[in-house]
Design a protein around this motif. Structure first.
Motif, PDB file in Angstrom:
ATOM      1  N   TYR A   1      74.791 144.468  17.237  1.00  0.00           N
ATOM      2  CA  TYR A   1      75.113 143.476  18.198  1.00  0.00           C
ATOM      3  C   TYR A   1      75.262 142.012  17.713  1.00  0.00           C
ATOM      4  CZ  TYR A   1      74.963 140.461  22.620  1.00  0.00           C
ATOM      5  OH  TYR A   1      75.019 139.811  23.645  1.00  0.00           O
TER       6      TYR A   1
ATOM      7  N   LEU B   1      84.307 134.694  18.386  1.00  0.00           N
ATOM      8  CA  LEU B   1      85.133 135.753  19.396  1.00  0.00           C
ATOM      9  C   LEU B   1      86.675 135.865  19.376  1.00  0.00           C
ATOM     10  CD1 LEU B   1      82.711 134.816  22.359  1.00  0.00           C
ATOM     11  CD2 LEU B   1      82.462 136.913  20.604  1.00  0.00           C
TER      12      LEU B   1
ATOM     13  N   ASP C   1      88.181 139.085  19.077  1.00  0.00           N
ATOM     14  CA  ASP C   1      87.247 140.465  19.327  1.00  0.00           C
ATOM     15  C   ASP C   1      87.346 140.945  20.640  1.00  0.00           C
ATOM     16  OD1 ASP C   1      84.817 141.623  19.478  1.00  0.00           O
ATOM     17  OD2 ASP C   1      83.397 139.973  19.304  1.00  0.00           O
TER      18      ASP C   1
ATOM     19  N   ALA D   1      85.848 143.596  21.605  1.00  0.00           N
ATOM     20  CA  ALA D   1      84.478 144.337  21.713  1.00  0.00           C
ATOM     21  C   ALA D   1      83.583 143.386  22.840  1.00  0.00           C
ATOM     22  CB  ALA D   1      83.734 144.604  20.744  1.00  0.00           C
ATOM     23  N   SER D   2      83.832 142.155  22.992  1.00  0.00           N
ATOM     24  CA  SER D   2      82.950 141.109  23.595  1.00  0.00           C
ATOM     25  C   SER D   2      83.538 140.782  24.951  1.00  0.00           C
ATOM     26  CB  SER D   2      82.623 140.003  22.874  1.00  0.00           C
ATOM     27  OG  SER D   2      81.987 140.514  21.717  1.00  0.00           O
ATOM     28  N   THR D   3      82.888 140.439  25.941  1.00  0.00           N
ATOM     29  CA  THR D   3      83.439 139.907  27.386  1.00  0.00           C
ATOM     30  C   THR D   3      82.452 139.051  27.787  1.00  0.00           C
ATOM     31  OG1 THR D   3      83.957 142.209  27.955  1.00  0.00           O
ATOM     32  CG2 THR D   3      83.662 140.567  29.711  1.00  0.00           C
TER      33      THR D   3
ATOM     34  N   LEU E   1      76.934 137.451  27.331  1.00  0.00           N
ATOM     35  CA  LEU E   1      77.751 138.313  26.278  1.00  0.00           C
ATOM     36  C   LEU E   1      77.654 139.870  26.389  1.00  0.00           C
ATOM     37  CD1 LEU E   1      80.019 137.535  24.766  1.00  0.00           C
ATOM     38  CD2 LEU E   1      78.398 137.721  22.658  1.00  0.00           C
ATOM     39  N   TRP E   2      78.287 140.454  26.979  1.00  0.00           N
ATOM     40  CA  TRP E   2      78.318 142.044  26.933  1.00  0.00           C
ATOM     41  C   TRP E   2      79.190 142.439  25.697  1.00  0.00           C
ATOM     42  CZ3 TRP E   2      82.166 145.670  27.326  1.00  0.00           C
ATOM     43  CH2 TRP E   2      82.011 147.026  27.321  1.00  0.00           C
ATOM     44  N   ARG E   3      78.593 143.473  25.039  1.00  0.00           N
ATOM     45  CA  ARG E   3      79.470 144.047  23.633  1.00  0.00           C
ATOM     46  C   ARG E   3      79.483 145.342  23.940  1.00  0.00           C
ATOM     47  NH1 ARG E   3      79.295 143.264  18.847  1.00  0.00           N
ATOM     48  NH2 ARG E   3      81.326 142.520  18.382  1.00  0.00           N
ATOM     49  N   THR E   4      80.781 146.044  23.764  1.00  0.00           N
ATOM     50  CA  THR E   4      80.811 147.593  23.662  1.00  0.00           C
ATOM     51  C   THR E   4      80.221 148.083  22.517  1.00  0.00           C
ATOM     52  OG1 THR E   4      82.276 149.247  23.926  1.00  0.00           O
ATOM     53  CG2 THR E   4      83.056 147.473  22.603  1.00  0.00           C
TER      54      THR E   4
ATOM     55  N   GLY F   1      77.298 150.216  25.933  1.00  0.00           N
ATOM     56  CA  GLY F   1      77.303 148.755  25.784  1.00  0.00           C
ATOM     57  C   GLY F   1      75.867 148.268  25.659  1.00  0.00           C
TER      58      GLY F   1
END
Length: 215
Positions: free
Chosen positions: A9, A131, A134, A136-138, A153-156, A162
């Motif tokens: 992460y 970011l 990127d 993969a990040s929300t 920060l959510w990351r797949t 996730g």
């Protein structure tokens, strides 16, 4: 293993990574995020402790270690790592996915949640660079009656899983809604790190501690 998932992460968000045996060191000058400036020190790395200590000393940097064992030094905070399952969210709390244009606000809420508001501009600049591009990040922002009260920060991850190990709120009432939103992005369950001050809990949590080594 919490160490491997936290490294997965945080490493893309860090400026440097250095490996000493089973110990990985992330460094990110100019930010105050503990996990981005620490050695990830599992129990099996015990023999590397003197080498890790020297690594920080020769660079004039604080010897901050994240570990699942007790180390000689100052306890500066713990994490309880586990899986959060989405539940109900109070009507007055709304969580939104926001664009990178909202990074200054997101960084300000995150920094204030850890009582370090002065770090907000530096965090915004750092994450803007890391970011960029990127997918993969929300970014998530939580609002209570229209006021921002939480950031995460959510990351797949692999296979659509996730994680949200970096988050903070200005009101404990926003904790669960923010984690719920991350869990919804992950299909109902999300891997999270709860600070030791959080009243929330996750099943089968594993405890890690940040320690600032003596000397």
């Amino acid at each position: 293993m919490p160490f491997s998932e936290l490294l997965t992460y945080f490493q893309p968000l860090a400026t440097e990574r250095h490996d000493l045996g089973p110990c990985a060191i992330l460094q990110t000058p100019g930010t105050n995020v503990l996990a981005l400036n620490a050695a990830f020190f599992p129990a099996e790395a015990a023999e590397q402790l003197p080498e890790v200590r020297r690594w920080f000393s020769t660079r004039g940097r604080p010897a901050l270690l994240l570990s699942d064992v007790t180390l000689p030094g100052e306890d500066v905070g713990g994490l309880r790592v586990g899986t959060w399952t989405a539940g109900e969210t109070p009507e007055n709390i709304v969580v939104e996915q926001v664009s990178r244009l909202q990074l200054p606000l997101w960084a300000a809420v995150l920094a204030e949640s850890y009582e370090t508001l002065e770090w907000a501009p530096a965090l915004a600049r750092h994450f803007a660079a890391r970011l960029e591009g990127d997918r993969a990040s929300t970014l998530l922002l939580a609002y209570a009656d229209g006021d921002p009260v939480g950031a995460g920060l959510w990351r797949t991850g692999p296979g659509g899983t996730g994680a949200m190990h970096l988050w903070g709120t200005l009101d404990p009432a926003a904790d669960a809604p923010l984690l719920n939103a991350a869990a919804d992005l992950s299909g109902g369950n999300v891997r999270v790190s709860l600070p030791d001050t959080s009243p929330l809990s996750v099943p089968h949590e594993e405890v890690l501690t940040f320690t600032l080594l003596d000397g």
